[in-house]
Write a protein that holds these residues in place. Structure first.
Motif, short mmCIF file in Angstrom:
data_model
loop_
_atom_site.label_atom_id
_atom_site.label_comp_id
_atom_site.label_asym_id
_atom_site.label_seq_id
_atom_site.Cartn_x
_atom_site.Cartn_y
_atom_site.Cartn_z
N ASN A 160 -2.51 17.08 -4.22
CA ASN A 160 -3.93 17.19 -3.93
C ASN A 160 -4.60 15.85 -3.65
O ASN A 160 -5.81 15.77 -3.53
CB ASN A 160 -4.64 17.86 -5.12
CG ASN A 160 -4.07 19.24 -5.39
OD1 ASN A 160 -4.00 20.06 -4.49
ND2 ASN A 160 -3.61 19.47 -6.60
N ILE A 161 -3.79 14.80 -3.54
CA ILE A 161 -4.33 13.46 -3.31
C ILE A 161 -4.26 13.08 -1.84
O ILE A 161 -3.24 13.33 -1.19
CB ILE A 161 -3.56 12.42 -4.16
CG1 ILE A 161 -3.83 12.67 -5.64
CG2 ILE A 161 -3.93 11.00 -3.77
CD1 ILE A 161 -2.94 11.89 -6.57
N THR A 162 -5.34 12.49 -1.34
CA THR A 162 -5.36 11.98 0.04
C THR A 162 -5.70 10.50 0.00
O THR A 162 -6.70 10.11 -0.60
CB THR A 162 -6.44 12.71 0.87
OG1 THR A 162 -6.20 14.10 0.78
CG2 THR A 162 -6.39 12.27 2.32
N ARG A 163 -4.88 9.69 0.63
CA ARG A 163 -5.16 8.26 0.70
C ARG A 163 -5.32 7.83 2.15
O ARG A 163 -4.43 8.10 2.97
CB ARG A 163 -3.99 7.50 0.05
CG ARG A 163 -3.92 6.02 0.38
CD ARG A 163 -4.48 5.14 -0.72
NE ARG A 163 -4.45 3.74 -0.34
CZ ARG A 163 -3.96 2.76 -1.10
NH1 ARG A 163 -3.45 3.03 -2.28
NH2 ARG A 163 -3.99 1.51 -0.68
N GLU B 26 2.08 1.73 -3.47
CA GLU B 26 1.05 2.31 -4.34
C GLU B 26 1.03 3.83 -4.22
O GLU B 26 0.95 4.54 -5.21
CB GLU B 26 -0.34 1.75 -3.97
CG GLU B 26 -0.57 0.29 -4.38
CD GLU B 26 -1.78 -0.33 -3.71
OE1 GLU B 26 -1.99 -1.53 -3.86
OE2 GLU B 26 -2.50 0.42 -3.00
N LYS C 166 0.83 -1.21 0.00
CA LYS C 166 0.00 0.00 0.00
C LYS C 166 0.87 1.26 0.00
O LYS C 166 0.54 2.25 -0.66
CB LYS C 166 -0.94 -0.01 1.20
CG LYS C 166 -2.01 -1.09 1.08
CD LYS C 166 -3.06 -0.99 2.19
CE LYS C 166 -4.13 -2.08 1.98
NZ LYS C 166 -5.17 -2.01 3.03
N SER D 145 4.05 5.46 -5.78
CA SER D 145 4.05 5.49 -7.25
C SER D 145 3.39 6.78 -7.77
O SER D 145 3.54 7.12 -8.94
CB SER D 145 3.33 4.26 -7.81
OG SER D 145 1.93 4.41 -7.64
N LEU D 146 2.67 7.47 -6.90
CA LEU D 146 2.03 8.74 -7.30
C LEU D 146 2.97 9.92 -7.10
O LEU D 146 2.68 11.03 -7.58
CB LEU D 146 0.76 8.97 -6.48
CG LEU D 146 -0.28 7.85 -6.52
CD1 LEU D 146 -1.39 8.14 -5.53
CD2 LEU D 146 -0.84 7.71 -7.92
N LYS E 17 6.06 12.26 -7.66
CA LYS E 17 7.10 12.62 -8.63
C LYS E 17 8.37 12.95 -7.86
O LYS E 17 8.34 13.21 -6.65
CB LYS E 17 6.63 13.83 -9.43
CG LYS E 17 5.40 13.54 -10.29
CD LYS E 17 4.95 14.75 -11.08
CE LYS E 17 4.39 15.86 -10.19
NZ LYS E 17 3.13 15.51 -9.50
#
Lengths: 245, 245, 245
Positions: free
Chosen positions: A103-106, A75, A72, A78-79, A81
């Motif tokens: 802007n991504i929240t996991r 994963e 996880k 991998s987002l 940069k």
């Protein structure tokens, strides 16, 4: 409580080291950093890793243990940069790890740490100490892969050698003392190892990294190297294979 | 009669858009350009594409319909280097499409257009309109792929969100109004879509392209964007999935 | 006795040429260089290769024959970086080939040359001679691969053509005389060949290389080109296929 801000590249180095041995790991978190210890399922190898407070952009934590699923984390990484910064915190109410990249929240479920052991790294007195560029070891590993599933690490006062013996062919990488960064060897030694394990360990050294190998006669090998630009350190222990003769 | 000269890159963009939904397509050709409409075999999505006369280096045509096999066009395009110009004409006597790239000539059989439908793009009145870089959507798609086969598109007056919910984990990409090129949203909306379809559609947007999304509450989504450097346009329509709650 | 020092890139070119036809090969070694001749197991094609003394950095040898396993040489070559020099010698006592790259030494068992034939390249009088850049041929091959398993080589006094005919589609690469480096053609000719063999042969030409093709009417084709920067040469012979008409 756990709240950290760190470079994606630092987390990548850490996860690469751990993922050679296990799928899940218990992180021991304090206000001073993160440490972890893990043994692979076959009990052939062990890793001891620490990441100092200085490896983080920000770290706020009270002592706690978090069990994480390595895939996880991969994963999420991998987002990221090159140069991206991650914000990670522990949502205690739902027991999730929350990771922010741009802007991504996991939201990520955690793994129960109850069944996870706390292995102890044994104190070994190893007669040979060799310090060299990981790139040299990688060349030797690549040469061995077409020959055998095993690799011998050999040292004496004059130099260090990686060698593999197949049914008809053999290969060796010989590095004389002057090609090494450091050599200390009180007696000639040789130990045989699983090439797979050894290769995965050496490949998890950050590129342009330097490894210190400690080996003995038919004895486990220790490999130590830095991660996080010197703000973290890794020790691998690898059990030897018996030579058939 | 059909005789055209166009950049390989323009044909590549067009074929990439169409190939996300169908293997064969009917081209409606006039002296003013090419248009096509197609529905995927599962009837989940539709594409409406037009390529103006200005998208071509040269175009001479009388009204006609040609059925083409997408894979064969891809084979020819794989021979084109960046900047190559293609000459295409219809050999009516043998009913073949003849494609020239540099010194290569390919004769390609056509597909019977008799069985091919002429779908009509429905007029939808969608309450939310969002304009943003395709690159942003691609990040959100990538984040969702490890979580679920579905993705929710959510909008309100403050911003736009892509989110996916798995059994234990969830992920979302939130873009506040100021991170969007345009936002118009008369009421909060949310619709769920197949991640596969949505991902393929967004990936067929030319790189550094801009997409306009129109969405509603549990309603189909429309995506529009330009191809051929503004000399062509694409509209995708994608049916929603029902949320289990 | 055999002891040589040569660029890894020279050995790579040589091995690429040979590996299109056979897995093992007998090297005929003298103080003047290395030659080899081999026929593929299906007896469809033959190769005749020679590497002059000038292709080596150093060469010391008495006349001998060595049977080598191509895959093992490839394994060693995969360790060579661009510009690396290899030292190769024959350990006659253990009948091994010993290859040194940088600090790596590989001992390689040899193959028994007893069963290996000494094919003779036939003298053919072929009416058409075409000299052109291998890159042109590669484009024609790529175009043919989606059409058929066969490729026709066609020449007349005006030009040269590669063409393939499928069930519904066809493709051809036509090069008029002025696009060729040389054309000599006493009568119109056409021969059909296995695309696989032809493609592998042309792909083993060093990049930016030039090929001389000699063809006839339903007759074998000969391809000749240089390797080792002009210090070696290759001739391939390829048997024709019968056209069904």
């Amino acid at each position: 409580m756990f709240k950290a801000r760190l470079k994606g590249d630092v987390l990548k180095e850490m996860i690469k080291v751990v993922s050679t041995l296990v799928d899940e790991v218990k992180l021991n978190i304090t206000g001073e950093g993160i440490t972890l210890k893990a043994v692979d399922p076959a009990h052939v190898a062990m890793v001891d890793l620490s990441l100092n407070k200085e490896a983080f952009e920000e770290l706020e934590a009270t002592d706690c243990e978090l069990g994480v699923d390595i895939d996880k984390i991969k994963e999420v990484l991998s987002l990221a940069k090159a140069g991206d910064i991650l914000d990670i915190d522990h949502d205690e109410e739902h027991n999730k790890l929350v990771v922010h990249i741009e802007n991504i929240t996991r939201h990520m479920s955690l793994v129960d740490t109850m069944g996870m052991s706390d292995p102890k790294m044994p104190q070994l007195n190893l007669p040979a100490n060799i310090k060299l560029a990981a790139a040299e070891l990688n060349q030797g590993i690549k040469a061995s892969e077409s020959i055998s599933n095993h690799i011998a690490l050999v040292a004496n006062a004059d130099g260090f050698e990686l060698s593999s013996q197949g049914d008809t062919d053999s290969v060796s990488l010989k590095l004389r003392k002057d090609l090494l960064l450091h050599l200390e060897c009180s007696e000639p030694v040789r130990s045989l190892f699983s090439l797979d394990y050894f290769a995965n360990m050496i490949r998890s050294v950050p590129s342009s990294g330097v490894v210190t190998l400690a080996i003995g006669q038919d004895y486990p090998a220790m490999m130590t190297f830095e991660i996080a630009e010197g703000n973290g350190s890794v020790t691998y222990l690898l059990a030897p294979r018996i030579e058939n003769e």
